[in-house]
Design a protein around this motif. Structure first.
Motif, PDB file in Angstrom:
ATOM      1  N   ASN B  60       0.560  -0.819  -0.251  1.00 37.93           N
ATOM      2  CA  ASN B  60      -0.010  -0.113  -0.160  1.00 37.93           C
ATOM      3  C   ASN B  60       0.535   0.926  -0.065  1.00 37.93           C
ATOM      4  N   PRO B  61       0.383   2.358  -0.482  1.00 39.62           N
ATOM      5  CA  PRO B  61       2.018   3.318  -1.032  1.00 39.62           C
ATOM      6  C   PRO B  61       1.514   4.692   0.569  1.00 39.62           C
ATOM      7  N   ILE B  62       0.103   4.016   1.022  1.00 36.48           N
ATOM      8  CA  ILE B  62       0.496   4.682   2.512  1.00 36.48           C
ATOM      9  C   ILE B  62       0.429   4.329   3.833  1.00 36.48           C
ATOM     10  N   VAL B 137       2.215  12.952   0.760  1.00 36.51           N
ATOM     11  CA  VAL B 137       1.119  12.191   0.118  1.00 36.51           C
ATOM     12  C   VAL B 137       1.030  11.991  -1.110  1.00 36.51           C
ATOM     13  N   LEU B 138       1.073  12.805  -1.323  1.00 39.50           N
ATOM     14  CA  LEU B 138       1.314  13.281  -2.936  1.00 39.50           C
ATOM     15  C   LEU B 138       1.796  11.806  -3.848  1.00 39.50           C
ATOM     16  N   GLN B 139       3.841  12.394  -2.996  1.00 43.44           N
ATOM     17  CA  GLN B 139       4.638  11.885  -3.905  1.00 43.44           C
ATOM     18  C   GLN B 139       4.192  10.251  -3.184  1.00 43.44           C
ATOM     19  N   ALA B 140       4.045   9.677  -2.894  1.00 46.51           N
ATOM     20  CA  ALA B 140       3.477   8.703  -2.326  1.00 46.51           C
ATOM     21  C   ALA B 140       2.737   7.044  -2.794  1.00 46.51           C
ATOM     22  N   MET B 141       1.496   8.242  -2.907  1.00 49.13           N
ATOM     23  CA  MET B 141       0.444   7.979  -3.825  1.00 49.13           C
ATOM     24  C   MET B 141       1.092   7.737  -5.347  1.00 49.13           C
ATOM     25  N   LEU B 142       1.544   8.372  -5.687  1.00 51.77           N
ATOM     26  CA  LEU B 142       1.962   8.582  -7.217  1.00 51.77           C
ATOM     27  C   LEU B 142       3.069   8.122  -7.792  1.00 51.77           C
ATOM     28  N   GLY B 143       4.550   7.995  -6.498  1.00 48.17           N
ATOM     29  CA  GLY B 143       5.470   7.579  -7.008  1.00 48.17           C
ATOM     30  C   GLY B 143       5.837   8.425  -8.022  1.00 48.17           C
ATOM     31  N   GLN B 145       5.359   8.077 -11.444  1.00 49.79           N
ATOM     32  CA  GLN B 145       4.185   8.259 -12.238  1.00 49.79           C
ATOM     33  C   GLN B 145       3.745   9.397 -13.064  1.00 49.79           C
ATOM     34  N   VAL B 146       4.011  10.345 -12.100  1.00 52.57           N
ATOM     35  CA  VAL B 146       4.316  12.232 -12.411  1.00 52.57           C
ATOM     36  C   VAL B 146       5.016  12.339 -12.221  1.00 52.57           C
ATOM     37  N   GLN B 150       4.156  18.439 -12.025  1.00 53.72           N
ATOM     38  CA  GLN B 150       3.365  18.406 -11.763  1.00 53.72           C
ATOM     39  C   GLN B 150       2.650  17.799 -10.218  1.00 53.72           C
ATOM     40  N   ILE B 154      -0.477  20.658  -9.124  1.00 58.68           N
ATOM     41  CA  ILE B 154      -1.173  19.037  -7.820  1.00 58.68           C
ATOM     42  C   ILE B 154      -1.668  20.023  -6.311  1.00 58.68           C
TER      43      ILE B 154
END
Lengths: 451, 191
Positions: B60-62, B137-143, B145-146, B150, B154
């Motif tokens: 799980n990313p988080i 948190v954004l980094q954890a959830m998107l890794g 991929q962006v 970006q 966001i």
């Protein structure tokens, strides 16, 4: 005074004598003789059908009782603590945002991952496979149901009667049969071993093995349905099956003759192993030899190359899984390059859980549980033989066989390794989650830019 | 594997726990079994490694943030009591509960669920989600991929929408306002 006691005494002796004789005759006629000839009176199936009706009644009664008392029944899977809905990530997130197709990141998206995380804390796919399956209905065994506390006197009474029957009648009966079966196996295989090698010996050995395994099957009150028997394994091949308990061996071997593979043990099992090997060649490894993969592979290939020897029986998962899924197969047996005969075994958990949780129970404890359950009901499917195709390596072949077995038996085909009670998860899986989530965001923002 | 009531008695303070959390006896036993299964060395409490051993959580990313939510600041272990109380956040909301003015808010109220999620963002526990924390948190959830840009855009956009008092951070009240009403009935369902 004495004249009073004497006739009483002899009366008791007579009664005991008669009941023993009756008991043993019944045993012989109804169980041992059919086992020898491989026929069945159908008593066990009748027993199974009546048990099913009984369980349905018990479950309904329990639900009614719970409603009356206004208690919540615990039902696994359907109403868990957090209900798991098998929606994909995109669907879930869109649901969360409810219609307003905002493609951008929303702070509440974190809830999706949060919920998934907590779900896995409460119950996860891998650990779940290593504990016994939870049932929705109740089969009058307290060990398999969290809801059993005093809901109704009727149920408790029924449960009590069930205990009496199982422990007072079925258990002694089964233990007697088990001892008979094992004893006969040891004695008769040793006798067959005295014969010179040849067709007569193989024939006798087959018959003896089958007979003893059938007695053992009856000792567990196992009601087995075999499907697709035309695909039964033949000499010079390897038979692979999914593994739930040590009983799997008995179930398969009572319908066909196999060469067993295993480690040499001491004690009773060692005695049985030595006796069996006198009658026909099995493959027993010393503990030191097990580590040497080349030696193992060589012995297996040699055995397979000799067409007069029986097909080898192997359980590639390497450990007991709880019969709701099939885990990764170890590739060793698939490297040998002979025909593989896959077999799927699925137990019906309503009658008794056959899964052996080796970390929780020892062997004796497990056997006691088995023999004091109502019955073991299972289905065996013989799948058509498979061979390694051109350009396929052992791992791919193993996965192909595993998928076939899982599909046939209605088991979940899991990627996880059976030895994954320890071991690290690959980063790759985390990345996949991130990819999926980013697609939801980036994918929709592409639509945005187009419009 | 004896009968239910004897297992229930083995759990210390089980009556109090059931009242505080609202779990039924069957749920308590299930959670207790799960706790024991996770506590592989039988120490009576869990440490971060025990949670880390759950494969799906590691995936799980988080995942590590969720694990962190179980441990009070400074404590290295979680006992059964705390374990159950935290999981109680995820019980579905009791729709039929009477609103008593003096009783404490139940653990699984919408407000407490939101607070739990808020704490997943707010790692330094200062009561506000700063831009940095949001980025993490954004980094954890998107890794991977962006791109960095970006991610930053966001984060900026999110703060712009949610931050009402213009202090460049999101307080709990602001977080509550942007969270959809539908939250409690969908995400922490069901029964």
């Amino acid at each position: 005074m004495e004249s009073y006691l004497f006739p009483f005494d002899s009366l008791i002796c007579m009664l005991l004598g008669i009941s023993f004789t009756v008991w043993f005759t019944l045993l012989l006629v109804f169980i041992i003789v059919p086992a020898i000839f491989g026929v069945s009176f159908g008593i066990r199936r009748l027993y199974m059908k009546s048990l099913i009706k009984l369980f349905e009644w018990a479950t309904l009664r329990m639900e009614r009782g719970a409603k009356e008392k206004n208690q919540h029944l615990y039902k696994p899977y359907s109403n868990g603590i957090i209900a798991k809905e098998p929606l994909s990530l995109e669907q879930e997130i869109q649901d969360m945002r409810r219609g307003g197709a905002e493609p951008e990141f929303d702070m509440s998206d974190i809830f999706y991952f949060c919920r998934r995380g907590v779900e896995s804390i409460v119950d996860d796919e891998v650990t779940k496979r290593f504990t016994a399956e939870e049932l929705e209905s109740w089969n009058l065994l307290t060990r398999s149901n969290y809801n059993f506390h005093h809901i109704s006197t009727q149920l408790t009474a029924l449960w009590g009667v069930g205990v009496l029957i199982r422990y007072g009648f079925l258990l002694p009966l089964r233990v007697t049969l088990a001892f008979t079966g094992v004893g006969l196996l040891v004695v008769l295989t040793s006798i067959v071993g005295l014969f010179p090698n040849g067709r007569m010996k193989s024939y006798l050995s087959d018959k003896v093995h089958l007979m003893c395994y059938r007695i053992c099957v009856r000792a567990l009150t196992a009601i087995i349905t075999y499907h697709d028997r035309e695909n039964k394994p033949k000499n010079g091949g390897i038979c692979v099956a999914n593994h739930t308990s040590p009983i799997d061996v008995i179930i398969l071997a009572s319908d066909g003759c196999y060469a067993m593979v295993g480690q040499v043990h001491g004690g009773l099992i060692g005695v049985i192993q030595r006796a069996m090997v006198k009658a026909c060649p099995h493959i027993w490894f010393e503990r030191s030899e097990v580590k040497d993969r080349h030696l193992v592979a060589k012995r297996l290939s040699d055995h397979v190359a000799d067409k007069s020897k029986l097909p080898i029986l192997i359980f590639p998962e390497g450990t007991c899984i709880n019969n709701t899924s099939v885990m990764m197969f170890k590739k060793g047996s698939f490297e040998i390059g002979c025909t593989v005969y896959p077999v799927a075994i699925k137990y019906d958990p309503r009658f008794g859980d056959a899964f052996w949780n080796s970390s929780k129970f020892g062997m004796v404890n497990y056997l006691l549980h088995m023999m004091s359950s109502w019955a073991i009901v299972c289905s065996v499917w013989y799948l058509p033989p498979m061979s390694r195709m051109e350009g396929e390596d052992a791992v791919q072949f193993a996965n192909r066989v595993k998928a076939a077995i899982a599909r046939k038996g209605g088991l979940a085909d899991l990627l996880w390794d059976g030895g994954l009670k320890r071991g690290k998860v690959k980063e790759v899986f985390k990345e996949e989650q991130q990819k999926l989530y980013s697609k939801v965001l980036v994918g929709s923002s592409e639509d945005c830019s187009r419009s | 594997m004896g009968s239910t009531s004897s297992t229930l008695l083995k759990i210390p303070n089980v009556e109090v726990l059931m009242q505080e959390t609202g779990f039924s006896p069957a749920h308590m036993i299930r959670l207790h079994d799960r706790f024991k299964a996770l506590d592989k060395e039988g120490r009576g409490h869990l440490c971060p490694q025990d949670f880390g051993a759950i494969k799906e959580l590691a995936m799980n990313p988080i995942g590590d943030r969720i694990i962190g939510a179980f441990f009070c600041p400074g404590k290295e272990t979680v006992d059964f009591h705390t374990f159950v109380k935290i999981l109680a956040h995820f019980r579905p909301v009791d729709k039929n509960r009477p609103k008593e003015p003096n009783s404490p808010e139940p653990i699984n109220s919408r407000s407490n669920k939101l607070r739990f999620a808020f704490q997943l963002y707010d790692q330094d526990k200062d009561g506000k989600i700063s831009r940095d924390e949001l980025l993490k948190v954004l980094q954890a959830m998107l890794g991977m991929q962006v791109t960095e840009e970006q991610l930053e855009s966001i984060a900026d956009r999110t703060i712009q929408e949610a931050d009402l008092d213009r202090d460049d951070a999101i307080s709990f009240e602001e977080f509550r306002k942007v969270s959809p009403e539908i939250l409690h009935s969908r995400c922490f369902i069901k029964v």
